[in-house]
Design an enzyme around this catalytic site. Structure first.
Site, PDB file in Angstrom:
ATOM      1  CG  ASP A   1      40.571  28.354  37.181  1.00  0.00           C
ATOM      2  OD1 ASP A   1      39.527  29.101  37.497  1.00  0.00           O
ATOM      3  OD2 ASP A   1      41.121  27.253  38.526  1.00  0.00           O
TER       4      ASP A   1
ATOM      5  CG  ASP B   1      36.012  29.767  41.966  1.00  0.00           C
ATOM      6  OD1 ASP B   1      35.716  30.291  43.475  1.00  0.00           O
ATOM      7  OD2 ASP B   1      34.828  29.255  40.963  1.00  0.00           O
TER       8      ASP B   1
END
Length: 182
Positions: free
Chosen positions: A8, A10
């Site tokens: 991922d 953020d």
């Protein structure tokens, strides 16, 4: 077939300040470069899988996202790390101001971005790893068939128990993920 380390963005690659879309606001998470160097040494490709609802919300546009992404990929390259590809979902099913306000197959927890990467790069999902900081990351990984799922504790993990997804390895800091890279 190859194996991948799915990340991922953020909260895993950069500190999540909320809708980060400017280079000046982008701070790398401690240990991300070392983790990726280890993964590459163990034969993993690095692939980023990220929801970017800020595009649907009109906070930034695709060109701004792509500019930041090119800068980020170059920063990784400066550490000897090749990112195979960054997949992103610009959609939000209900919130926003433009054509990206729509349900889709790519927004996590849907596995669309992972499945697209799997087809493009001939990835063995059973040998791959997904690292995220939200339950939706773990759900997307599970929905795609990734067995090794690593959830880094964040402000989001208190919202829902990771027990809703089988086989989640919960860690406090990203640096703890190194032990799962085999």
């Amino acid at each position: 077939m190859s194996k991948a380390l799915f990340l991922d963005r953020d909260g895993i690659i950069n500190i999540d300040h909320g809708y980060v879309h400017k280079i000046a606001d982008f701070e790398f998470v401690e240990g991300i470069f070392e983790l990726c160097q280890l993964a590459i040494a163990k034969g993993y490709q690095i692939i980023v899988i990220t929801n970017q609802a800020g595009i649907a919300r009109g906070l930034y546009d695709i060109a701004m996202f792509e500019k930041l992404t090119q800068w980020m990929v170059a920063a990784f390259a400066g550490h000897g790390i090749a990112i195979s590809k960054v997949y992103y979902c610009p959609h939000h099913p209900s919130k926003g101001v433009n054509e990206f306000v729509t349900p889709c197959e790519c927004r996590k927890p849907e596995p669309g971005m992972i499945m697209q990467a799997t087809q493009e790069f001939d990835i063995d999902l059973a040998e791959s790893i997904f690292i995220g900081d939200k339950i939706s990351d773990m759900q997307a990984a599970s929905n795609a068939g990734i067995e090794c799922k690593i959830l880094v504790d964040s402000r989001y993990t208190s919202e829902q128990s990771p027990d809703t997804v089988d086989g989640v390895n919960r860690i406090n800091e990203l640096t703890e993920a190194n032990e799962y890279i085999k």
